[in-house]
Write a protein that holds these residues in place. Structure first.
Motif, mmCIF file in Angstrom:
data_model
loop_
_atom_site.group_PDB
_atom_site.id
_atom_site.type_symbol
_atom_site.label_atom_id
_atom_site.label_comp_id
_atom_site.label_asym_id
_atom_site.label_seq_id
_atom_site.Cartn_x
_atom_site.Cartn_y
_atom_site.Cartn_z
ATOM 1 N N TYR A 272 0.843 -1.199 0.000
ATOM 2 C CA TYR A 272 0.000 0.000 0.000
ATOM 3 C C TYR A 272 0.878 1.248 0.000
ATOM 4 O O TYR A 272 1.664 1.465 0.920
ATOM 5 C CB TYR A 272 -0.931 -0.015 1.219
ATOM 6 N N GLY A 273 0.731 2.067 -1.050
ATOM 7 C CA GLY A 273 1.534 3.273 -1.181
ATOM 8 C C GLY A 273 1.245 4.298 -0.103
ATOM 9 O O GLY A 273 0.130 4.387 0.414
ATOM 10 N N GLY A 274 2.285 5.063 0.259
ATOM 11 C CA GLY A 274 2.127 6.097 1.279
ATOM 12 C C GLY A 274 1.778 5.543 2.644
ATOM 13 O O GLY A 274 1.166 6.233 3.461
ATOM 14 N N THR A 275 2.200 4.308 2.915
ATOM 15 C CA THR A 275 1.785 3.606 4.128
ATOM 16 C C THR A 275 3.005 3.060 4.858
ATOM 17 O O THR A 275 3.878 2.437 4.242
ATOM 18 C CB THR A 275 0.821 2.459 3.768
ATOM 19 N N VAL A 276 3.054 3.281 6.172
ATOM 20 C CA VAL A 276 4.176 2.820 6.974
ATOM 21 C C VAL A 276 3.725 1.683 7.899
ATOM 22 O O VAL A 276 2.699 1.046 7.659
ATOM 23 C CB VAL A 276 4.807 3.994 7.759
ATOM 24 N N HIS A 277 4.480 1.460 8.947
ATOM 25 C CA HIS A 277 4.212 0.341 9.851
ATOM 26 C C HIS A 277 2.946 0.598 10.684
ATOM 27 O O HIS A 277 2.542 1.736 10.880
ATOM 28 C CB HIS A 277 5.422 0.161 10.780
ATOM 29 N N SER A 278 2.326 -0.497 11.144
ATOM 30 C CA SER A 278 1.158 -0.449 12.044
ATOM 31 C C SER A 278 -0.044 0.265 11.435
ATOM 32 O O SER A 278 -0.838 0.872 12.147
ATOM 33 C CB SER A 278 1.531 0.214 13.382
ATOM 34 N N PHE A 279 -0.208 0.167 10.145
ATOM 35 C CA PHE A 279 -1.248 0.958 9.474
ATOM 36 C C PHE A 279 -2.676 0.554 9.820
ATOM 37 O O PHE A 279 -3.615 1.286 9.541
ATOM 38 C CB PHE A 279 -1.039 0.945 7.961
ATOM 39 N N THR A 280 -2.871 -0.605 10.443
ATOM 40 C CA THR A 280 -4.231 -1.015 10.827
ATOM 41 C C THR A 280 -4.634 -0.529 12.217
ATOM 42 O O THR A 280 -5.801 -0.647 12.587
ATOM 43 C CB THR A 280 -4.373 -2.547 10.812
ATOM 44 N N ASN A 281 -3.692 -0.005 12.969
ATOM 45 C CA ASN A 281 -3.940 0.305 14.384
ATOM 46 C C ASN A 281 -4.222 1.786 14.610
ATOM 47 O O ASN A 281 -3.317 2.617 14.475
ATOM 48 C CB ASN A 281 -2.740 -0.122 15.220
ATOM 49 N N PRO A 282 -5.458 2.140 14.988
ATOM 50 C CA PRO A 282 -5.782 3.555 15.229
ATOM 51 C C PRO A 282 -4.929 4.206 16.310
ATOM 52 O O PRO A 282 -4.777 5.428 16.323
ATOM 53 C CB PRO A 282 -7.260 3.504 15.655
ATOM 54 N N LYS A 283 -4.358 3.405 17.203
ATOM 55 C CA LYS A 283 -3.537 3.951 18.276
ATOM 56 C C LYS A 283 -2.105 4.237 17.838
ATOM 57 O O LYS A 283 -1.295 4.705 18.636
ATOM 58 C CB LYS A 283 -3.544 3.005 19.479
ATOM 59 N N ALA A 284 -1.800 3.977 16.580
ATOM 60 C CA ALA A 284 -0.440 4.201 16.089
ATOM 61 C C ALA A 284 -0.170 5.658 15.738
ATOM 62 O O ALA A 284 0.944 6.005 15.353
ATOM 63 C CB ALA A 284 -0.172 3.324 14.869
ATOM 64 N N GLY A 285 -1.182 6.514 15.872
ATOM 65 C CA GLY A 285 -1.000 7.924 15.553
ATOM 66 C C GLY A 285 -1.205 8.193 14.076
ATOM 67 O O GLY A 285 -1.551 7.302 13.304
ATOM 68 N N ASN A 286 -0.951 9.436 13.683
ATOM 69 C CA ASN A 286 -1.184 9.816 12.282
ATOM 70 C C ASN A 286 0.005 10.544 11.655
ATOM 71 O O ASN A 286 -0.162 11.316 10.716
ATOM 72 C CB ASN A 286 -2.448 10.682 12.180
ATOM 73 N N ASP A 287 1.194 10.283 12.185
ATOM 74 C CA ASP A 287 2.397 10.932 11.668
ATOM 75 C C ASP A 287 3.310 9.887 11.021
ATOM 76 O O ASP A 287 4.104 9.228 11.710
ATOM 77 C CB ASP A 287 3.137 11.638 12.796
ATOM 78 N N PRO A 288 3.220 9.702 9.705
ATOM 79 C CA PRO A 288 4.040 8.687 9.033
ATOM 80 C C PRO A 288 5.540 8.900 9.193
ATOM 81 O O PRO A 288 6.312 7.943 9.065
ATOM 82 C CB PRO A 288 3.625 8.820 7.559
#
Length: 276
Positions: free
Chosen positions: A233-249
């Motif tokens: 998935y482009g523009g996507t980093v680690h933990s992308f399924t977890n809402p608690k991972a924050g929103n700062d790639p």
């Protein structure tokens, strides 16, 4: 007299219209109501050797028929609310879902350092990691509602690594799905033992899984003749399924709602193929 008749006619017409609207509303409401489910959840203890583990089971108890089972392996902070919610979603979809415990009863890291210590211990001991996953799969398969011939395993981050190792162990599982998991293994030749179909859902910009690791995994799968897929998935980093991972790639880990949704749909399609 004519005036009275007109008033009575207007009143009757109003009553008829009101009744029709009410009946129509009831019918529409019934048509739009979702199918009722009765999700049973249980915290259960099971074992791997002498180790006591604590998992989370979810299924629709209104259905007494056997159905496919899905094993869920947690991320590096251990079995928590996120994995339990995934189990409940899968139960609503019609599966017996079991969120397994790799670390053991009462071992739930609270800090990043504690999580790193636990994850590193098991990543450094792949045989034990496989054994813990196998114990969870065995528990799922023996449940009275599980069709033991139709099972899958999914995992997140550390759990993604784990389900791939489960497949490399030769486990009798129909398919495995890794969500932003590590793809490396100390023994790539073990891929020859894989019986499962493999789906990897990967953040294309995940710094935890560099391109060379992705390339090595692809070659491992090719050499072993595995039925595999990898979606990046482009523009996507680690933990992308977890809402608690924050929103700062820029931090390397971040929730991506689009990739989370797309990966969930990809998993559903994969299951449809496995269990058709």
């Amino acid at each position: 007299m004519n005036k009275l008749r007109k008033q009575l006619y207007a009143l009757l017409l109003a009553l008829v219209c009101t009744s029709a609207l009410l009946l129509g509303g009831i019918t529409l409401g019934q048509a739009q109501s979702p199918i009722a489910t009765d999700i049973q959840t249980e915290v259960v203890e099971y074992q791997q050797g002498d180790a006591v583990l604590e998992g989370y089971l979810a299924y629709d108890r209104s259905n007494n028929n056997q159905r496919p089972g899905v094993l869920i392996i947690h991320a590096w902070k251990g079995l928590g609310e996120f994995e339990k919610q995934q189990a409940e979603k899968l139960a609503e979809m019609g599966y017996v879902a079991f969120a397994a415990d790799i670390y053991g009863l009462g071992i739930r890291p609270e800090t990043t350092d504690e999580a790193r210590e636990q994850a590193t211990y098991y990543r450094s001991n792949r045989e034990l990691l496989r054994d813990r996953a196998q114990a969870g799969l065995a528990y799922l398969k023996q449940h009275r509602l599980t069709n033991s011939k139709q099972t899958a395993a999914i995992g997140y981050c550390f759990g993604g690594t784990t389900v791939l190792e489960l497949a490399r162990s030769g486990a009798e599982v129909s398919g495995v799905v890794s969500f932003h998991g590590g793809l490396d293994t100390p023994n790539p030749e073990d891929a020859q033992q894989i019986q499962a179909k493999v789906l990897v859902l990967h953040g294309a910009d995940d710094p935890a899984v560099p391109p060379e690791e992705v390339a090595a995994f692809q070659e491992e799968m090719r050499q072993a003749g595995v039925d595999w897929q990898l979606i990046a998935y482009g523009g996507t980093v680690h933990s992308f399924t977890n809402p608690k991972a924050g929103n700062d790639p820029s931090k390397g880990s971040a929730y991506n709602p689009d990739s989370a949704r797309r990966s969930f749909v990809a998993m559903k399609l994969f299951f449809d193929e496995l269990f058709e």
